[in-house]
Design an enzyme around this catalytic site. Structure first.
Site, short mmCIF file in Angstrom:
data_model
loop_
_atom_site.label_atom_id
_atom_site.label_comp_id
_atom_site.label_asym_id
_atom_site.label_seq_id
_atom_site.Cartn_x
_atom_site.Cartn_y
_atom_site.Cartn_z
CD1 TRP A 1 -2.46 -2.07 1.59
CD2 TRP A 1 -3.08 -0.87 -0.22
NE1 TRP A 1 -3.54 -2.69 1.00
CE2 TRP A 1 -3.94 -1.99 -0.10
CE3 TRP A 1 -3.27 0.01 -1.28
CZ2 TRP A 1 -4.99 -2.23 -1.00
CZ3 TRP A 1 -4.31 -0.24 -2.18
CH2 TRP A 1 -5.15 -1.34 -2.03
CG ASP B 1 -3.20 4.15 4.03
OD1 ASP B 1 -4.26 3.98 4.68
OD2 ASP B 1 -2.99 3.62 2.92
CE LYS C 1 -9.04 -2.71 3.08
NZ LYS C 1 -7.96 -1.82 2.71
C1 PLP Z 1 -7.43 -1.25 1.41
C2 PLP Z 1 -6.35 -0.26 1.60
C3 PLP Z 1 -6.20 0.83 0.72
C4 PLP Z 1 -7.08 1.05 -0.48
O1 PLP Z 1 -8.35 1.38 -0.09
P1 PLP Z 1 -9.47 1.73 -1.18
O2 PLP Z 1 -10.60 2.16 -0.33
O3 PLP Z 1 -9.74 0.46 -1.93
O4 PLP Z 1 -8.95 2.78 -2.06
C5 PLP Z 1 -5.17 1.72 0.98
N1 PLP Z 1 -4.35 1.58 2.02
C6 PLP Z 1 -4.46 0.54 2.88
C7 PLP Z 1 -3.52 0.43 4.04
C8 PLP Z 1 -5.47 -0.41 2.69
O5 PLP Z 1 -5.60 -1.43 3.55
#
Ligand code: PLP
Length: 358
Positions: free
Chosen positions: A101, A170, A194
């Site tokens: 990511w 993030d 998540k």
């Molecule tokens: C799932 C995830 C993303 C991407 O998320 P989207 O909502 O599909 O754009 C980005 N960073 C992390 C750490 C993730 O787990």
């Protein structure tokens, strides 16, 4: 029958949240309509939006100097929106690369300015975090970006990096899983699907003074100042997703907040990692200091048994354990909504499976 769903995302939601949503499906609290049917400008939805922001601020102790935005486009949208809103004249950004990511975040940022990799664990197959004393941070960069929990590789920062730059992180897969001192951050972002709710909504917590005039190419919907001014309703927001996210925040408050949920998350993660470490049949490749409490990848000593493992697990109501295609093996995502009983059931199954096939 409800299964134990170990999906990385979209993922398991707390059952009381789903029940509440079901109860309120046809008639939201006497409004005579479903949340899906309401105007986002009306007083009912206004209440939902205001309450969810208040709950988020309370749960994380977010100060008034931060905007809390509820946006679309997922975390992936933020990979672009962050440089667009924070770069200003600087045009330089620093990224720490610890997994899939952060790599994606970096690739997207490249479209908007000069990106430097201050540290990377790619040589170690993303199983660790580079020693922060070796990071080569550029004092002229607009910000330092890192991914607090790498959902695919199962690597989580147990510390907040120290830097004079605004820290951007993030937290898509671990926001609200543990207490957090928001004041250490310039910007925190997280897709909801998540650990916080359904897909389609993304939280951005950003210190107001860091938001610059956006790059001219910035779409209005990703202009932070404009969205803040409009209460995240520059256009029609994903109302139902926002509502369910609000229910999850309320549920979390009832659980005792992030400190209480952290205790449970530690207990769940310990249970699973101990089961993996005790056996020669299962293996987790991550540096034990940096193992994620949320996503636990593991392999079987004999990969030809993977398909049997998944099939038998599913038959026992333990689903979505297949690892990400880029790393293979298994992955158990054990977010806030996963009860300890689910982890116990998984561990029991793993031990049983080892007895029969090991
Ligand atoms: C799932 C995830 C993303 C991407 O998320 P989207 O909502 O599909 O754009 C980005 N960073 C992390 C750490 C993730 O787990």
């Amino acid at each position: 029958m409800r299964v134990y769903n170990f999906s990385a995302g979209p993922s398991m939601l707390p059952q009381p949240v789903l029940e509440r949503a079901r109860e309120e499906m046809l008639d939201w609290r006497g409004s005579g309509m479903s949340v899906m049917e309401m105007s986002h400008r009306g007083s009912h939805f206004n209440e939902i939006a205001r309450n969810s922001e208040a709950a988020l601020r309370e749960l994380l102790g977010i100060g008034e100097e931060y905007y809390c935005l509820f946006l679309q486009g997922g975390a992936t949208g933020q990979f672009a929106a962050i440089p667009m809103n924070l770069l200003g004249e600087r045009r330089k950004m620093d990224y720490v690369v610890t997994g899939s990511w952060s790599k994606k975040a970096l690739a997207e940022a490249r479209r908007y300015g000069e990106v430097r990799v201050v540290a990377s664990s790619e040589q170690d197959k993303f199983t660790t975090i580079p020693d922060p004393s070796t990071w080569q941070i550029d004092p002229d960069a607009a910000y330092l970006h890192y991914t607090a929990n790498e959902t695919i590789e199962g690597v989580e920062f147990p510390f907040v990096p120290k830097t004079d730059l605004p820290l951007v992180t993030d937290m898509s897969s671990n926001l609200l899983s543990r207490p957090l001192d928001v004041s250490q951050f310039g910007l925190i972002y997280a897709g909801a699907q998540k650990n916080m709710g359904p897909a389609g909504i993304c939280i951005v917590i950003v210190r107001q003074d860091l938001v610059r005039d956006p790059l001219p190419v910035t779409p209005s919907i990703w202009d932070y100042r404009l969205q803040a001014k409009e209460g995240s309703m520059l256009n029609t927001p994903p109302t139902y997703n926002w509502y369910v996210l609000g229910l999850v925040l309320e549920w979390l408050r009832e659980q005792g907040g992030v400190a209480a949920i952290e205790k449970r998350n530690i207990e769940k993660a310990d249970l699973l990692y101990q089961a993996i470490d005790r056996s020669d049949f299962y293996h987790n490749p991550v540096d034990p200091r940096y193992r994620s409490r949320m996503n636990v990848p593991f392999t079987l000593a004999d990969p030809s048994l993977d398909a049997v493992f998944l099939k038998e697990a599913e038959a026992q109501g333990l689903v979505n354990l297949k690892g990400h295609r880029s790393v293979g093996g298994m992955r158990a995502s054990i977010y806030n909504a996963m009860p300890i009983e689910g982890v116990r059931a998984l561990v029991d199954f793993m031990q049983e499976f080892e007895r029969r096939y090991g």
